[in-house]
Design a protein around this motif. Structure first.
Motif, PDB file in Angstrom:
ATOM      1  N   GLU A  59      -0.865  -8.142  -9.507  1.00  0.00           N
ATOM      2  CA  GLU A  59      -2.202  -8.121  -8.919  1.00  0.00           C
ATOM      3  C   GLU A  59      -3.054  -9.240  -9.526  1.00  0.00           C
ATOM      4  O   GLU A  59      -3.795  -9.919  -8.812  1.00  0.00           O
ATOM      5  CB  GLU A  59      -2.861  -6.768  -9.148  1.00  0.00           C
ATOM      6  N   GLY A  60      -2.927  -9.440 -10.819  1.00  0.00           N
ATOM      7  CA  GLY A  60      -3.669 -10.507 -11.488  1.00  0.00           C
ATOM      8  C   GLY A  60      -3.297 -11.894 -10.994  1.00  0.00           C
ATOM      9  O   GLY A  60      -4.097 -12.824 -11.077  1.00  0.00           O
ATOM     10  N   ARG A  61      -2.108 -12.039 -10.473  1.00  0.00           N
ATOM     11  CA  ARG A  61      -1.661 -13.310  -9.899  1.00  0.00           C
ATOM     12  C   ARG A  61      -1.920 -13.374  -8.401  1.00  0.00           C
ATOM     13  O   ARG A  61      -1.472 -14.288  -7.721  1.00  0.00           O
ATOM     14  CB  ARG A  61      -0.177 -13.528 -10.189  1.00  0.00           C
ATOM     15  N   ASP A  62      -2.634 -12.399  -7.872  1.00  0.00           N
ATOM     16  CA  ASP A  62      -2.973 -12.322  -6.447  1.00  0.00           C
ATOM     17  C   ASP A  62      -1.740 -12.257  -5.542  1.00  0.00           C
ATOM     18  O   ASP A  62      -1.752 -12.799  -4.439  1.00  0.00           O
ATOM     19  CB  ASP A  62      -3.878 -13.491  -6.028  1.00  0.00           C
ATOM     20  N   LEU A  63      -0.698 -11.589  -6.023  1.00  0.00           N
ATOM     21  CA  LEU A  63       0.507 -11.426  -5.220  1.00  0.00           C
ATOM     22  C   LEU A  63       0.584 -10.047  -4.585  1.00  0.00           C
ATOM     23  O   LEU A  63       1.273  -9.868  -3.573  1.00  0.00           O
ATOM     24  CB  LEU A  63       1.760 -11.678  -6.072  1.00  0.00           C
ATOM     25  N   VAL A  64      -0.095  -9.070  -5.177  1.00  0.00           N
ATOM     26  CA  VAL A  64      -0.164  -7.730  -4.595  1.00  0.00           C
ATOM     27  C   VAL A  64      -1.600  -7.235  -4.598  1.00  0.00           C
ATOM     28  O   VAL A  64      -2.432  -7.701  -5.384  1.00  0.00           O
ATOM     29  CB  VAL A  64       0.737  -6.702  -5.338  1.00  0.00           C
ATOM     30  N   ARG A  65      -1.854  -6.296  -3.701  1.00  0.00           N
ATOM     31  CA  ARG A  65      -3.148  -5.610  -3.649  1.00  0.00           C
ATOM     32  C   ARG A  65      -2.851  -4.139  -3.923  1.00  0.00           C
ATOM     33  O   ARG A  65      -1.972  -3.551  -3.291  1.00  0.00           O
ATOM     34  CB  ARG A  65      -3.753  -5.808  -2.261  1.00  0.00           C
ATOM     35  N   ILE A  66      -3.570  -3.582  -4.869  1.00  0.00           N
ATOM     36  CA  ILE A  66      -3.339  -2.195  -5.272  1.00  0.00           C
ATOM     37  C   ILE A  66      -4.514  -1.326  -4.833  1.00  0.00           C
ATOM     38  O   ILE A  66      -5.670  -1.687  -5.040  1.00  0.00           O
ATOM     39  CB  ILE A  66      -3.173  -2.077  -6.799  1.00  0.00           C
ATOM     40  N   THR A  67      -4.200  -0.188  -4.232  1.00  0.00           N
ATOM     41  CA  THR A  67      -5.200   0.818  -3.905  1.00  0.00           C
ATOM     42  C   THR A  67      -4.991   1.963  -4.891  1.00  0.00           C
ATOM     43  O   THR A  67      -3.924   2.572  -4.918  1.00  0.00           O
ATOM     44  CB  THR A  67      -5.023   1.328  -2.462  1.00  0.00           C
ATOM     45  N   ARG A  68      -6.004   2.189  -5.706  1.00  0.00           N
ATOM     46  CA  ARG A  68      -5.931   3.235  -6.725  1.00  0.00           C
ATOM     47  C   ARG A  68      -6.650   4.474  -6.203  1.00  0.00           C
ATOM     48  O   ARG A  68      -7.853   4.438  -5.995  1.00  0.00           O
ATOM     49  CB  ARG A  68      -6.555   2.747  -8.026  1.00  0.00           C
ATOM     50  N   SER A  69      -5.913   5.541  -6.009  1.00  0.00           N
ATOM     51  CA  SER A  69      -6.484   6.788  -5.501  1.00  0.00           C
ATOM     52  C   SER A  69      -7.274   7.492  -6.594  1.00  0.00           C
ATOM     53  O   SER A  69      -6.842   7.513  -7.745  1.00  0.00           O
ATOM     54  CB  SER A  69      -5.352   7.688  -5.014  1.00  0.00           C
ATOM     55  N   PRO A  70      -8.413   8.087  -6.255  1.00  0.00           N
ATOM     56  CA  PRO A  70      -9.168   8.853  -7.245  1.00  0.00           C
ATOM     57  C   PRO A  70      -8.344  10.003  -7.846  1.00  0.00           C
ATOM     58  O   PRO A  70      -8.571  10.411  -8.971  1.00  0.00           O
ATOM     59  CB  PRO A  70     -10.360   9.406  -6.468  1.00  0.00           C
ATOM     60  N   GLY A  72      -5.232   9.762  -8.617  1.00  0.00           N
ATOM     61  CA  GLY A  72      -4.249   9.225  -9.549  1.00  0.00           C
ATOM     62  C   GLY A  72      -3.234   8.243  -9.017  1.00  0.00           C
ATOM     63  O   GLY A  72      -3.014   7.207  -9.630  1.00  0.00           O
ATOM     64  N   PRO A  73      -2.525   8.528  -7.914  1.00  0.00           N
ATOM     65  CA  PRO A  73      -1.448   7.630  -7.475  1.00  0.00           C
ATOM     66  C   PRO A  73      -1.943   6.259  -7.012  1.00  0.00           C
ATOM     67  O   PRO A  73      -3.068   6.113  -6.537  1.00  0.00           O
ATOM     68  CB  PRO A  73      -0.796   8.364  -6.310  1.00  0.00           C
ATOM     69  N   TRP A  74      -1.072   5.285  -7.152  1.00  0.00           N
ATOM     70  CA  TRP A  74      -1.340   3.926  -6.681  1.00  0.00           C
ATOM     71  C   TRP A  74      -0.482   3.650  -5.456  1.00  0.00           C
ATOM     72  O   TRP A  74       0.616   4.162  -5.316  1.00  0.00           O
ATOM     73  CB  TRP A  74      -0.983   2.902  -7.744  1.00  0.00           C
ATOM     74  N   ARG A  75      -1.020   2.793  -4.572  1.00  0.00           N
ATOM     75  CA  ARG A  75      -0.267   2.246  -3.446  1.00  0.00           C
ATOM     76  C   ARG A  75      -0.418   0.736  -3.529  1.00  0.00           C
ATOM     77  O   ARG A  75      -1.491   0.243  -3.862  1.00  0.00           O
ATOM     78  CB  ARG A  75      -0.799   2.764  -2.115  1.00  0.00           C
ATOM     79  N   ALA A  76       0.645   0.016  -3.244  1.00  0.00           N
ATOM     80  CA  ALA A  76       0.607  -1.438  -3.363  1.00  0.00           C
ATOM     81  C   ALA A  76       1.151  -2.082  -2.101  1.00  0.00           C
ATOM     82  O   ALA A  76       2.034  -1.538  -1.429  1.00  0.00           O
ATOM     83  CB  ALA A  76       1.420  -1.889  -4.574  1.00  0.00           C
ATOM     84  N   GLU A  77       0.604  -3.249  -1.809  1.00  0.00           N
ATOM     85  CA  GLU A  77       1.100  -4.055  -0.697  1.00  0.00           C
ATOM     86  C   GLU A  77       0.999  -5.520  -1.085  1.00  0.00           C
ATOM     87  O   GLU A  77       0.210  -5.898  -1.953  1.00  0.00           O
ATOM     88  CB  GLU A  77       0.317  -3.770   0.580  1.00  0.00           C
ATOM     89  N   LEU A  78       1.818  -6.342  -0.449  1.00  0.00           N
ATOM     90  CA  LEU A  78       1.816  -7.764  -0.749  1.00  0.00           C
ATOM     91  C   LEU A  78       0.616  -8.466  -0.135  1.00  0.00           C
ATOM     92  O   LEU A  78       0.173  -8.113   0.960  1.00  0.00           O
ATOM     93  CB  LEU A  78       3.081  -8.437  -0.201  1.00  0.00           C
ATOM     94  N   THR A  79       0.125  -9.464  -0.832  1.00  0.00           N
ATOM     95  CA  THR A  79      -0.844 -10.385  -0.243  1.00  0.00           C
ATOM     96  C   THR A  79      -0.037 -11.457   0.475  1.00  0.00           C
ATOM     97  O   THR A  79       1.199 -11.478   0.400  1.00  0.00           O
ATOM     98  CB  THR A  79      -1.713 -11.041  -1.326  1.00  0.00           C
ATOM     99  N   ARG A  80      -0.710 -12.364   1.129  1.00  0.00           N
ATOM    100  CA  ARG A  80       0.036 -13.429   1.819  1.00  0.00           C
ATOM    101  C   ARG A  80       0.805 -14.287   0.831  1.00  0.00           C
ATOM    102  O   ARG A  80       1.903 -14.754   1.125  1.00  0.00           O
ATOM    103  CB  ARG A  80      -0.886 -14.278   2.694  1.00  0.00           C
ATOM    104  N   HIS A  81       0.257 -14.472  -0.373  1.00  0.00           N
ATOM    105  CA  HIS A  81       0.968 -15.246  -1.395  1.00  0.00           C
ATOM    106  C   HIS A  81       2.208 -14.492  -1.881  1.00  0.00           C
ATOM    107  O   HIS A  81       3.243 -15.104  -2.151  1.00  0.00           O
ATOM    108  CB  HIS A  81       0.049 -15.557  -2.583  1.00  0.00           C
ATOM    109  N   GLY A  82       2.099 -13.175  -1.983  1.00  0.00           N
ATOM    110  CA  GLY A  82       3.248 -12.369  -2.367  1.00  0.00           C
ATOM    111  C   GLY A  82       4.370 -12.456  -1.347  1.00  0.00           C
ATOM    112  O   GLY A  82       5.546 -12.554  -1.700  1.00  0.00           O
TER     113      GLY A  82
END
Length: 103
Positions: A59-70, A72-82
């Motif tokens: 995420e810090g390298r802008d390769l993924v976008r993380i959705t953090r649920s209140p 607890g669980p996380w969901r991730a998806e690629l950015t265009r760079h990823g």
């Protein structure tokens, strides 16, 4: 005693595996439990914390976008760079164990 080179190789391979998993799951975001399950097929001792740490790195390298649920669980998806890294359309900087393109 752990070997720093092996730990580095493990981190970098986990990052690459996360990118491939997310690329295969597109366009739907992946739940962290799916990512952990994939990581545990390679490293049976892989942990949720380790998977989250490497997701944060990506995420810090802008390769993924993380959705953090209140809750607890996380969901991730690629950015265009990823996507571009996973599909070998752009150069990959150090820190990810992407194999050399052979085709």
């Amino acid at each position: 005693m752990s070997n720093p080179d092996m730990e580095k190789a493990r981190r970098e391979f986990i990052r690459w595996s996360i990118l491939l998993t997310l690329n295969n799951g597109r366009p739907v975001a992946c739940h962290e439990s799916v990512l952990l399950s994939v990581m545990q097929t390679v490293y049976s001792d892989a942990t949720a914390i380790e998977t989250r740490r490497e997701l944060g790195y990506l995420e810090g390298r802008d390769l993924v976008r993380i959705t953090r649920s209140p809750s607890g669980p996380w969901r991730a998806e690629l950015t265009r760079h990823g996507v571009d890294i996973a599909e070998y359309t752009i150069d990959c900087e150090p820190g990810i164990a992407r194999p050399v393109k052979y085709w």
